[in-house]
Enzyme design. Structure first.
Site, PDB file in Angstrom:
ATOM      1  N   GLY A  43       0.839  -1.203   0.000  1.00 18.16           N
ATOM      2  CA  GLY A  43       0.000   0.000   0.000  1.00 18.16           C
ATOM      3  C   GLY A  43       0.860   1.232   0.000  1.00 18.16           C
ATOM      4  N   THR A  58       3.249  -0.080   7.467  1.00 20.51           N
ATOM      5  CA  THR A  58       3.955   0.950   6.689  1.00 20.51           C
ATOM      6  C   THR A  58       3.058   1.667   5.694  1.00 20.51           C
ATOM      7  OG1 THR A  58       4.651  -0.731   5.129  1.00 20.51           O
ATOM      8  CG2 THR A  58       6.140  -0.237   6.940  1.00 20.51           C
ATOM      9  N   CYS A  59       2.062   0.972   5.191  1.00 21.68           N
ATOM     10  CA  CYS A  59       1.193   1.601   4.186  1.00 21.68           C
ATOM     11  C   CYS A  59       0.425   2.773   4.775  1.00 21.68           C
ATOM     12  CB  CYS A  59       0.207   0.590   3.628  1.00 21.68           C
ATOM     13  SG  CYS A  59       1.019  -0.860   2.922  1.00 21.68           S
ATOM     14  N   PHE A  60       0.159   2.700   6.073  1.00 18.53           N
ATOM     15  CA  PHE A  60      -0.672   3.725   6.707  1.00 18.53           C
ATOM     16  C   PHE A  60       0.106   4.569   7.704  1.00 18.53           C
ATOM     17  CE2 PHE A  60      -3.200  -0.118   5.873  1.00 18.53           C
ATOM     18  CZ  PHE A  60      -4.025   0.374   4.872  1.00 18.53           C
TER      19      PHE A  60
END
Length: 1001
Positions: free
Chosen positions: A703, A968-970
């Site tokens: 993401g 990590t995506c958010f």
């Protein structure tokens, strides 16, 4: 009193009885007519006089007649007309009345109004053999007659004309004097610039050749000579400078140039014999020249004297100035007024010292000045008079360009491509007075808008015509309602200027006082901002696009000036913050459009209108990216993302989705570089779509976090690559290895990877110097850039530039670097004090360009393919470096302040402990925390507030046995509820040091 000498004429010319004529020495005669002569002129066939406002002429004897005619008064339809000036040419005469109307007299003695000047107020007239000229009060030059040699200045193809025609190429030049010769013409500007055109067979134009000119041409060799007067003869010309210096050029066959020679002169040359005499007047006859020296009350003559026209008793040619033997009575009882030289005659007009001196027939163009403005403001004149003056001055580019000249120390005579000659303080105070009076300024604006701006000449003949572009902005800046329209009209005219005029205007801008330049920037920046603001609020007139482009183009010109000029104007003065509002509007429009796609009740027309609106906003963004100085880094990045989405399509279809499958990159951590290169070589990747990364054997969906880690880890692999295509300098900066000349594909793929990182909004851990980004943007690196990459080399070069000559000899340097010659035969050319700057420039060029030419070429090609959206070039080098490297500033407090919380609050013990531990970390550990959390240890562009941290409390069992996790995506950190701060510290340190695989992707 009128003195005359030369060929035999009717005694007294009919002005008085023959017995009243006094005969002096050397054939000089004088007459004192009962009616004083106000003006006179002598041509080839006629002598003309004006007395009591009435004109009369006397036909001279010629080849077809061996005696003079009688003095005849010119026939007029209206006897009330009173004249003030007469000029005689080859076959006729031109007259000017007190109302500014022009009349002409041909071979008869009938005087008729000239066609083409009916509604003009003329202030000066001139007459050649077969052509004539007239200068109007508003500064326009009109010509008529024969144009065989281009003497009308109306282009080569233009035929002769019996009607007065404007010389359009001189529009805007404030003229002080006009003069016509046999078949050539001259004009003089208020600042002493001399223009000539027409016949040039003997070099009478002073241009260094004998080629005729069909348009007005500046006599460059007379620039800055403070020329105050010009006079044209048959085929020669004379000019007079302030201070009394005389220059002559053209035909010299009769000695009429006064250079002790009978040779022609193609360039203006000082009459040496008159040096220091402080000549006050010079006039040219057909083949002779007369000058007067007011201080000594002497008149000098030189040239053809075969008919006695030199007044020295000799019937011969004379090539040096010699005094005319006037009666001593002239100096005692009379004051000299005017010299007149004809073909075979000379005249000197005197008046008694007790008499009132007649007004000069040579009047100047009407110009704007403090006294005039004070009269307007005070209302001492009636409104119709004021209104007429406003219309004359503000409708005339010539009048305005001749206004507010800096007269102190004769500075305006220094007008050139680098010096405009304006008194800026006077302009400011004068316009301030106008702006305070609503009635006056309203009339001024109307005239400027309706008459002045539409008629501006895009191809001015001289630099004086460009003063207007410095004056008008100061006037416009003080306006409110009419400012946008006038600014837009001015911008259009600036952009229409030809290349040479454009360059001069830019030079003038670069030398403006700082407050003027800043005001100019603010004027156009403000118009851009207001226009973009209107567009952001939903106003979408078609004309807005053109207007915005015009404003931005002028603002770009000013930006370039400010970049090269030392002043206190910074990049921030050009930033248009309303661009962010426009981007907000575009985002809202796209969001609405997406909602409309899933709404079944909307019509196709509604959808079409919304798509059209979106495309309009996208079009504005397309314009803005071409002017990168106008947006800050954050706005540029938003524009980049916007156009990136547009290039991929806002609503991807099934086919595009299937194509994006090829953009999934599956790699092993142990062979990351090899797998990546293999993948890219397959050429299945679509650079237009975002990359999706999968680490083989690991869970997690990309993401944006996995791809962030991918570029970060891949960067380190490139630096450790055994091929060593990149070399790390002592200050950790990275540059191309100049010895790897055969690794073309390797440099290409490094460029591709860097371009992909930029396109996918990720950072790379390769610290390229600013010079690389300059080169990508086609800018030249400097010694300062070398100082960043290689401080030791740069210090040596800087020292070299500062060394004295003796030390230079000891260094024994030549034009080589590391065995490579910087110039042909460079090993044999020593570096000296004279050429050391060239050596330093070539050294810098060698390091950044010559030594890595091939390497950079392939890197650059790869970079452009990896980032296929060409608008990356809108970023400044520093911005591009920051986008690829991440922000160089780590504002850790901002990370704390922008954090948000889930299932916990800032006051919880766990959160307090976390921030205590975090701020205890070293700089290195804080960066490792970023790597753990985001997949990269680089700070985001714009600061941590652009990528805020979210902390979520985990309520799972046995919290002290669990490690922190990162989504990590958010940007989310999941913290177990640790029992103590020490446990939190130990677990967090372990996680950031040893957890290479992200917690949840």
């Amino acid at each position: 009193m009128l003195c005359y000498w030369g060929a035999q004429v009717r005694e007294g010319f009919g002005l008085s009885q023959p017995d009243k004529v006094k005969n002096g020495k050397c054939g000089i005669r004088s007459v004192c007519p009962k009616s004083a002569v106000q003006d006179m002129s002598a041509g080839r066939s006629f002598v003309g006089f004006i007395r009591n406002g009435k004109p009369s002429v006397l036909r001279l004897r010629g080849e077809d007649c061996d005696h003079d005619g009688k003095l005849e008064q010119l026939q007029l339809k209206k006897d009330r007309i009173r004249f003030r000036s007469i000029v005689c040419g080859g076959a006729g005469a031109v007259l000017l009345d007190y109302g500014g109307k022009v009349f002409f007299m041909d071979k008869s003695t009938v005087c008729r109004p000239l066609k083409g000047l009916e509604n003009r107020q003329v202030i000066q007239i001139a007459c050649g053999d077969q052509h004539s000229m007239a200068l109007t009060k508003d500064g326009q030059l009109f010509v008529w007659g024969d144009n065989t040699h281009g003497q009308l200045g109306l282009e080569k193809e233009q035929p002769s004309s019996l009607t007065a025609q404007p010389v359009k190429s001189l529009c805007g030049i404030p003229l002080a004097q006009i003069s016509a010769g046999g078949d050539h013409s001259f004009v003089l500007s208020l600042s002493g610039v001399v223009f000539g055109w027409g016949k040039n067979s003997a070099g009478q134009l002073g241009l260094g050749d004998t080629t005729d000119r069909h348009v007005p041409t500046v006599v460059n060799s007379l620039n800055r000579k403070k020329t105050v007067s010009i006079s044209c003869g048959g085929e020669h010309t004379a000019t007079l400078s302030k201070g009394g210096t005389v220059f002559t050029f053209g035909s010299g066959g009769f000695g009429q140039l006064g250079h002790n020679s009978f040779e022609d002169e193609h360039h203006p040359r000082v009459v040496a014999e008159l040096w220091g005499s402080k000549v006050s007047q010079v006039t040219c006859g057909r083949r002779h020249t007369l000058v007067s020296v007011e201080s000594s009350k002497l008149i000098y003559s030189f040239g053809c004297g075969m008919q006695g026209q030199l007044g020295n008793g000799e019937m011969t040619k004379q090539s040096v100035p010699f005094p005319v033997d006037l009666s001593t009575e002239c100096g005692h009882k009379y004051t000299f007024e005017k010299l007149i030289a004809g073909e075979n005659h000379s005249f000197a007009l005197f008046f008694k010292k007790l008499e009132s001196k007649p007004k000069s027939n040579r009047r100047g163009v009407l110009t704007l000045n403090e006294k005039m403005i004070d009269r307007w403001v005070s209302g001492s004149d009636k409104w119709p008079t004021i209104k007429k003056e406003i219309n004359t001055v503000f409708s005339s580019a010539a009048s305005l360009n001749g206004s507010f000249l800096k007269t102190s120390c004769d500075e305006h005579y220094q007008t050139s491509v680098e010096h405009c000659g304006l008194d800026f303080d006077l302009v400011k105070t004068s316009f301030a007075k106008l702006l305070e009076n609503k009635g006056l300024i309203s009339e001024v604006v109307k005239v400027v808008q309706q008459k002045l701006l539409p008629d501006l000449n895009p191809n001015p003949a001289g630099v004086e015509a460009l003063r207007l572009y410095l004056l008008l902005p100061e006037l416009i800046r003080g306006l409110q309602k009419q400012r946008p329209e006038l600014t837009e009209a001015l911008a259009s005219k600036i952009l229409q200027l030809n290349l040479d005029a454009h360059k001069v205007l830019v030079t003038y801008w670069s030398k403006l006082p700082n407050d003027w330049l800043k005001g100019l920037v603010k004027l156009f920046q403000k118009e851009c901002a207001e226009l973009i603001g209107q567009i952001s609020r939903g106003e979408t007139e078609h004309d807005f696009t053109r207007r915005l482009q015009n404003f931005l183009q002028v603002l770009q010109m000013l930006y370039k000036v400010c970049c090269t000029t030392h002043n206190d104007i910074t990049n921030s003065d050009f930033i248009i913050h309303e661009i962010n509002d426009l981007l907000d509007t575009l985002q809202a429009t796209i969001a609405t459009l997406q909602e409309m796609f899933i709404s079944f009740w909307l019509t196709e027309e509604d959808l079409y209108d919304m798509e059209k609106l979106r495309d309009y906003y996208i079009g504005i963004i397309d314009i803005l990216v071409k002017f990168p100085f106008a947006a800050d880094t954050v706005s540029k990045r938003r524009m980049f993302c916007c156009l990136q989405d547009e290039s991929r399509g806002s609503f991807p279809d099934q086919e595009m989705f299937m194509f994006n499958v090829n953009n999934v990159l599956r790699v092993n951590r142990d062979s990351l570089l090899t797998d990546t290169l293999k993948y890219l070589k397959q050429k299945k990747y679509s650079f237009l779509n975002l990359l999706e990364v999968v680490f083989i054997g690991e869970n997690g969906i990309d993401g944006r976090g996995l791809s962030a880690e991918f570029f970060s880890v891949l960067s380190k692999s490139l630096l450790k690559w055994e091929k060593k295509v990149l070399e790390v300098h002592e200050n950790s900066l990275v540059w191309f290895n100049p010895d790897r000349t055969q690794c073309n594909k390797d440099f290409y793929y490094i460029g591709v990877i860097c371009g992909m990182a930029l396109y996918n909004h990720h950072c790379v851990n390769i610290d390229f110097p600013l010079a690389l980004f300059k080169k990508l943007l086609q800018l030249s690196p400097t010694l300062k850039d070398l100082e960043e990459l290689s401080p030791v080399e740069a210090r040596s070069l800087k020292s070299l530039l500062e060394e004295d000559e003796d030390v230079m000899d000891i260094l024994f340097l030549d034009f080589t670097v590391k065995g490579q010659e910087l110039i042909p035969n460079g090993g044999q050319i020593p570096v000296t004090k004279v050429n050391r700057q060239k050596y330093v420039d070539l050294y810098v060029d060698f390091v950044f360009n010559k030594s890595v030419k091939n390497q950079f070429k392939h890197f650059s090609r790869g970079f452009s393919e990896g980032c296929p959206l060409a608008t990356w070039s809108m970023f400044h080098p520093e911005e591009l470096q920051e986008l690829l490297h991440g922000s160089p500033k780590y504002e850790w407090l901002e990370l704390h302040q922008s954090a948000s919380y889930e299932r916990c609050s800032v006051s919880d013990e766990l959160i307090k402990n976390f921030w205590t531990v975090f701020f205890e970390f070293s700089e290195e550990n804080k960066k490792k925390f970023l790597m753990f959390l985001y997949g990269t240890d680089r700070a985001p562009v714009g600061g941590f507030s652009k990528r805020p941290l979210k902390i979520c409390q985990s309520d799972g069992p046995d919290p002290d046995h669990r490690l922190p996790e990162a989504q990590t995506c958010f940007g989310k950190l999941i913290l177990p509820t640790y029992s103590s701060i020490n446990t939190l510290r130990n677990k967090l340190v372990h996680a950031i040091h040893f957890c290479e695989v992200f917690g949840r992707g």
